[in-house]
Design a protein around this motif. Sequence first.
Motif, short mmCIF file in Angstrom:
data_model
loop_
_atom_site.label_atom_id
_atom_site.label_comp_id
_atom_site.label_asym_id
_atom_site.label_seq_id
_atom_site.Cartn_x
_atom_site.Cartn_y
_atom_site.Cartn_z
N VAL A 90 19.38 -24.71 34.46
CA VAL A 90 18.09 -24.12 34.11
C VAL A 90 17.96 -23.97 32.59
CG1 VAL A 90 16.68 -22.02 34.26
CG2 VAL A 90 17.77 -22.94 36.31
N GLU A 91 19.05 -23.55 31.94
CA GLU A 91 19.02 -23.40 30.49
C GLU A 91 18.82 -24.74 29.80
OE1 GLU A 91 22.69 -21.36 29.82
OE2 GLU A 91 21.76 -19.37 29.90
N ASP A 92 19.45 -25.79 30.33
CA ASP A 92 19.24 -27.13 29.77
C ASP A 92 17.78 -27.54 29.92
OD1 ASP A 92 21.88 -27.33 29.06
OD2 ASP A 92 22.47 -28.54 30.80
N LEU A 144 26.77 -20.71 40.84
CA LEU A 144 25.64 -20.04 40.20
C LEU A 144 25.66 -20.26 38.69
CD1 LEU A 144 25.49 -16.70 42.22
CD2 LEU A 144 24.06 -18.73 42.47
N ALA A 145 26.86 -20.29 38.11
CA ALA A 145 26.95 -20.56 36.67
C ALA A 145 26.44 -21.97 36.36
CB ALA A 145 28.39 -20.40 36.19
N GLY A 146 26.77 -22.91 37.25
CA GLY A 146 26.28 -24.27 37.07
C GLY A 146 24.77 -24.34 37.19
N ALA A 147 24.22 -23.59 38.15
CA ALA A 147 22.77 -23.57 38.33
C ALA A 147 22.09 -22.96 37.10
CB ALA A 147 22.41 -22.77 39.58
N LEU A 148 22.69 -21.89 36.55
CA LEU A 148 22.13 -21.27 35.36
C LEU A 148 22.17 -22.22 34.17
CD1 LEU A 148 21.01 -18.85 33.83
CD2 LEU A 148 23.36 -18.04 33.50
N ALA A 149 23.27 -22.95 34.03
CA ALA A 149 23.40 -23.91 32.93
C ALA A 149 22.33 -25.00 33.04
CB ALA A 149 24.79 -24.53 32.92
N THR A 203 11.32 -26.53 25.84
CA THR A 203 11.03 -25.96 24.52
C THR A 203 10.89 -27.06 23.48
OG1 THR A 203 12.24 -23.93 25.07
CG2 THR A 203 11.87 -24.39 22.73
N ARG A 204 11.77 -28.06 23.56
CA ARG A 204 11.69 -29.19 22.63
C ARG A 204 10.37 -29.94 22.81
NH1 ARG A 204 12.07 -34.43 22.59
NH2 ARG A 204 12.35 -34.50 24.85
N GLN A 205 9.98 -30.16 24.07
CA GLN A 205 8.72 -30.85 24.34
C GLN A 205 7.53 -30.03 23.83
OE1 GLN A 205 9.00 -31.42 28.57
NE2 GLN A 205 9.95 -33.43 28.37
N ARG A 206 7.60 -28.71 24.04
CA ARG A 206 6.51 -27.85 23.56
C ARG A 206 6.37 -27.95 22.05
NH1 ARG A 206 7.95 -21.80 23.32
NH2 ARG A 206 9.04 -22.73 21.56
N ASP A 207 7.50 -27.91 21.34
CA ASP A 207 7.46 -27.99 19.88
C ASP A 207 6.92 -29.34 19.42
OD1 ASP A 207 8.50 -25.47 19.81
OD2 ASP A 207 10.56 -26.10 19.38
N MET A 208 7.32 -30.41 20.13
CA MET A 208 6.81 -31.74 19.78
C MET A 208 5.30 -31.81 19.99
SD MET A 208 9.59 -34.51 21.18
CE MET A 208 8.50 -35.86 20.72
N LEU A 209 4.84 -31.29 21.13
CA LEU A 209 3.41 -31.34 21.42
C LEU A 209 2.61 -30.51 20.42
CD1 LEU A 209 3.39 -31.13 25.32
CD2 LEU A 209 2.55 -33.02 23.92
N ALA A 210 3.16 -29.36 20.03
CA ALA A 210 2.47 -28.52 19.04
C ALA A 210 2.33 -29.27 17.72
CB ALA A 210 3.23 -27.21 18.84
N GLY A 211 3.41 -29.97 17.32
CA GLY A 211 3.35 -30.75 16.09
C GLY A 211 2.38 -31.91 16.18
N LEU A 212 2.38 -32.59 17.33
CA LEU A 212 1.46 -33.71 17.52
C LEU A 212 0.01 -33.24 17.53
CD1 LEU A 212 3.38 -35.72 20.26
CD2 LEU A 212 3.12 -36.32 17.85
N LEU A 213 -0.23 -32.10 18.16
CA LEU A 213 -1.58 -31.55 18.20
C LEU A 213 -2.07 -31.21 16.81
CD1 LEU A 213 -4.03 -30.48 19.74
CD2 LEU A 213 -2.80 -28.32 20.07
N GLU A 214 -1.20 -30.61 16.01
CA GLU A 214 -1.58 -30.25 14.65
C GLU A 214 -1.90 -31.50 13.83
OE1 GLU A 214 -2.59 -28.05 11.41
OE2 GLU A 214 -2.26 -27.40 13.48
N ARG A 215 -1.09 -32.55 14.01
CA ARG A 215 -1.34 -33.78 13.26
C ARG A 215 -2.64 -34.44 13.71
NH1 ARG A 215 4.46 -36.85 12.92
NH2 ARG A 215 3.16 -38.44 11.95
N ALA A 216 -2.91 -34.40 15.02
CA ALA A 216 -4.15 -34.99 15.52
C ALA A 216 -5.36 -34.22 14.99
CB ALA A 216 -4.14 -34.98 17.05
N ARG A 217 -5.24 -32.90 14.92
CA ARG A 217 -6.36 -32.09 14.42
C ARG A 217 -6.67 -32.36 12.95
NH1 ARG A 217 -4.65 -26.37 17.36
NH2 ARG A 217 -5.93 -26.64 19.25
#
Length: 279
Positions: free
Chosen positions: A106-108, A99-104, A114-128
Amino acid sequence: MRVAEIAELTGTTVRTVRYYHSLGLLPIPGERGGWRDYDLGHVARLSRIRWLVQAGVSLETIRRVLDEPEATGVERIDDAPAAGAAEARSAAGSVVEDLAGALAAVEDHLAEVTRQRDMLAGLLERARTGSTVSPMSPRMAAFFDRLEQAAPDEATRCAVRKERDLTDLACYRGQMPPEAEFLFVDPDPRYDAESLALYSQDPAELSDAQIEQRARAMVSRLEARLTSEHLAALANSVDTEAVQALFRLITTTGYPDTRLTQTLEREFLTAIDRWRPSE
């Protein structure tokens, strides 16, 4: 109950129930009247399977968890006969690890999303804002946009584009030191004109002495723009190994010229040592 009924009761599909049968996760019930007859035990086990799946636990881990019932409660372990207590605790430890491995995992995955979301937010802002969508920073992209538009001829424009492609590659690979931002200035007619003059020269046609002169000129231009305090801060923050890795990448591409790349690396590393305040 029939398979359709147990599937509906546990919020899954008949196909999924049969898939769990094929994996050995869910026992196949006996037949009654020509159809499989599921009892409450099947419902409970299937509910646990679906519950663990929704938690992000892999089916292989679920198999191990369900096959080690002693690991599901501390009281059962403590109440176990002495001969079986050690085995029960071992099973509990195995489940905890799974279960600890499964949790790790999921966290990864969450960190990656989260990294992809931040990248997309930055790309969207630049495109706008009309900025170029690129791995490089907006400041770098604006610098190359400006020079491409101001290039006096196609040869110079081509050289700017190649430099831009190289910068894009370094940023994409994560090999562009953050301190490199200082090399890409805000709009400055004089600096832009000097940059275009350098891009108009083909390094392959320059002598070794001219290569040395060009490399020193690039370092001098940076020194002329920054105060000694800024240069000292830059030298203290920059990772020289990252700088060397960047120049190795540039050498690998063969652009703009191996002699110039090697000379620039030497001049910048020498300058960084010079900018650092003496102890």
